[in-house]
Design a protein around this motif. Structure first.
Motif, PDB file in Angstrom:
ATOM      1  N   GLN A   1      25.222   8.171  65.245  1.00 52.31           N
ATOM      2  CA  GLN A   1      24.905   7.882  66.747  1.00 52.31           C
ATOM      3  C   GLN A   1      26.331   7.464  67.043  1.00 52.31           C
ATOM      4  O   GLN A   1      26.699   7.773  68.262  1.00 52.31           O
ATOM      5  CB  GLN A   1      23.736   7.036  67.118  1.00 52.31           C
ATOM      6  CG  GLN A   1      23.661   6.782  68.406  1.00 52.31           C
ATOM      7  CD  GLN A   1      22.480   5.942  68.914  1.00 52.31           C
ATOM      8  OE1 GLN A   1      21.625   5.724  68.011  1.00 52.31           O
ATOM      9  NE2 GLN A   1      22.452   5.482  70.175  1.00 52.31           N
ATOM     10  N   ASP A   2      26.755   6.541  66.530  1.00 53.77           N
ATOM     11  CA  ASP A   2      27.876   5.736  67.049  1.00 53.77           C
ATOM     12  C   ASP A   2      29.018   6.551  67.002  1.00 53.77           C
ATOM     13  O   ASP A   2      30.133   6.531  67.964  1.00 53.77           O
ATOM     14  CB  ASP A   2      28.135   4.477  66.330  1.00 53.77           C
ATOM     15  CG  ASP A   2      27.205   3.305  66.433  1.00 53.77           C
ATOM     16  OD1 ASP A   2      26.396   3.692  67.521  1.00 53.77           O
ATOM     17  OD2 ASP A   2      27.185   2.387  65.611  1.00 53.77           O
ATOM     18  N   HIS A   3      29.153   7.562  66.165  1.00 54.52           N
ATOM     19  CA  HIS A   3      30.324   8.315  66.043  1.00 54.52           C
ATOM     20  C   HIS A   3      30.001   9.877  66.122  1.00 54.52           C
ATOM     21  O   HIS A   3      30.879  10.892  65.946  1.00 54.52           O
ATOM     22  CB  HIS A   3      30.801   8.251  64.455  1.00 54.52           C
ATOM     23  CG  HIS A   3      31.471   6.864  64.006  1.00 54.52           C
ATOM     24  ND1 HIS A   3      32.589   6.344  64.239  1.00 54.52           N
ATOM     25  CD2 HIS A   3      30.766   5.767  63.744  1.00 54.52           C
ATOM     26  CE1 HIS A   3      32.797   5.033  64.100  1.00 54.52           C
ATOM     27  NE2 HIS A   3      31.736   4.746  63.570  1.00 54.52           N
ATOM     28  N   HIS A   4      29.081   9.985  66.917  1.00 61.44           N
ATOM     29  CA  HIS A   4      28.826  11.306  67.463  1.00 61.44           C
ATOM     30  C   HIS A   4      28.679  12.271  66.602  1.00 61.44           C
ATOM     31  O   HIS A   4      29.266  13.664  66.451  1.00 61.44           O
ATOM     32  CB  HIS A   4      29.848  11.764  68.711  1.00 61.44           C
ATOM     33  CG  HIS A   4      30.113  10.661  69.889  1.00 61.44           C
ATOM     34  ND1 HIS A   4      29.003  10.493  70.559  1.00 61.44           N
ATOM     35  CD2 HIS A   4      30.799   9.892  69.721  1.00 61.44           C
ATOM     36  CE1 HIS A   4      29.422   9.446  71.298  1.00 61.44           C
ATOM     37  NE2 HIS A   4      30.479   9.114  70.996  1.00 61.44           N
ATOM     38  N   GLY A   5      28.138  12.162  65.240  1.00 61.37           N
ATOM     39  CA  GLY A   5      27.824  12.831  64.160  1.00 61.37           C
ATOM     40  C   GLY A   5      26.882  13.921  64.310  1.00 61.37           C
ATOM     41  O   GLY A   5      26.435  14.581  63.343  1.00 61.37           O
ATOM     42  N   LEU A   6      26.269  14.314  65.502  1.00 67.73           N
ATOM     43  CA  LEU A   6      25.569  15.363  65.857  1.00 67.73           C
ATOM     44  C   LEU A   6      25.938  16.011  67.136  1.00 67.73           C
ATOM     45  O   LEU A   6      26.391  15.553  68.243  1.00 67.73           O
ATOM     46  CB  LEU A   6      24.111  14.810  65.771  1.00 67.73           C
ATOM     47  CG  LEU A   6      23.884  13.482  66.700  1.00 67.73           C
ATOM     48  CD1 LEU A   6      22.909  13.976  67.812  1.00 67.73           C
ATOM     49  CD2 LEU A   6      22.948  12.560  65.953  1.00 67.73           C
ATOM     50  N   GLN A   7      25.394  17.379  67.311  1.00 66.43           N
ATOM     51  CA  GLN A   7      25.556  17.752  68.777  1.00 66.43           C
ATOM     52  C   GLN A   7      23.911  18.330  68.980  1.00 66.43           C
ATOM     53  O   GLN A   7      23.231  17.492  69.731  1.00 66.43           O
ATOM     54  CB  GLN A   7      26.592  19.101  68.870  1.00 66.43           C
ATOM     55  CG  GLN A   7      27.789  18.392  69.074  1.00 66.43           C
ATOM     56  CD  GLN A   7      28.753  19.413  69.306  1.00 66.43           C
ATOM     57  OE1 GLN A   7      28.683  20.591  69.100  1.00 66.43           O
ATOM     58  NE2 GLN A   7      30.040  18.938  69.209  1.00 66.43           N
ATOM     59  N   CYS A   8      23.646  19.424  68.528  1.00 69.30           N
ATOM     60  CA  CYS A   8      22.157  20.050  68.750  1.00 69.30           C
ATOM     61  C   CYS A   8      21.211  18.945  68.009  1.00 69.30           C
ATOM     62  O   CYS A   8      19.864  18.960  68.344  1.00 69.30           O
ATOM     63  CB  CYS A   8      21.981  21.324  68.496  1.00 69.30           C
ATOM     64  SG  CYS A   8      21.529  21.925  66.899  1.00 69.30           S
TER      65      CYS A   8
END
Length: 160
Positions: free
Chosen positions: A93-100
């Motif tokens: 979550q903190d490092h934007h390890g996801l998009q969809c």
């Protein structure tokens, strides 16, 4: 039909399955644990990764009956006992390890297995370990950063 029993996310479960029922289908359809995703049905994408007796397994490649008596952990079992996100989930979550988010459960489960084996992996080791997990959105950079962060390492060492 056959009866299968295992422990899933710390709880004993039993269900009736056909001999050809895949573990991923038992988890999703039999137990309602829909966090484990089916992405390809060919063992290529890694969206269905769960832990079976502590090992990362693509649950689309394993029959439910093969998990008889096993300890199975799914993404639903990754949170802390108080319901807060685990270190790995928080790092994603903190490092934007996801998009969809479709690949995220499998990525998190694979990351947890990697960190259990190698608590301080290099960027190259992370990328190699995730070779069987496909993400069609992120380009992997932020996923690698998230895993580095979860391992307590400086994320600035990740190549841009």
């Amino acid at each position: 039909m056959a009866q299968v029993s295992m422990t899933v996310n710390g709880k004993p479960v039993t269900g009736e399955v056909e001999g050809r029922t895949l573990l991923v289908d038992f988890l999703r359809n039999g137990l309602g644990l829909t966090g484990t995703h089916v992405g390809c049905d060919t063992s290529q994408c890694g969206a269905c990764v769960v832990h079976v007796d502590g090992r990362a397994v693509k649950s689309c490649t394993m029959l439910a009956l093969e998990a008889e008596g096993a300890e199975v952990k799914t993404i639903e079992g990754m949170a802390n006992p108080d319901g807060s996100l685990s270190v790995i989930q928080q790092a994603f979550q903190d490092h934007h390890g996801l998009q969809c988010g479709f690949c995220t459960p499998g990525m998190v489960m694979s990351a947890a297995a990697l960190l259990a084996e190698n608590p301080k992996p290099t960027e190259a080791e992370i990328r190699h370990y995730l070779d069987g997990n496909l993400c069609r959105c992120t380009g992997y950079h932020n996923i690698v950063k998230a895993i580095l962060a979860a391992s307590g390492q400086d994320v600035s060492i990740a190549a841009e």
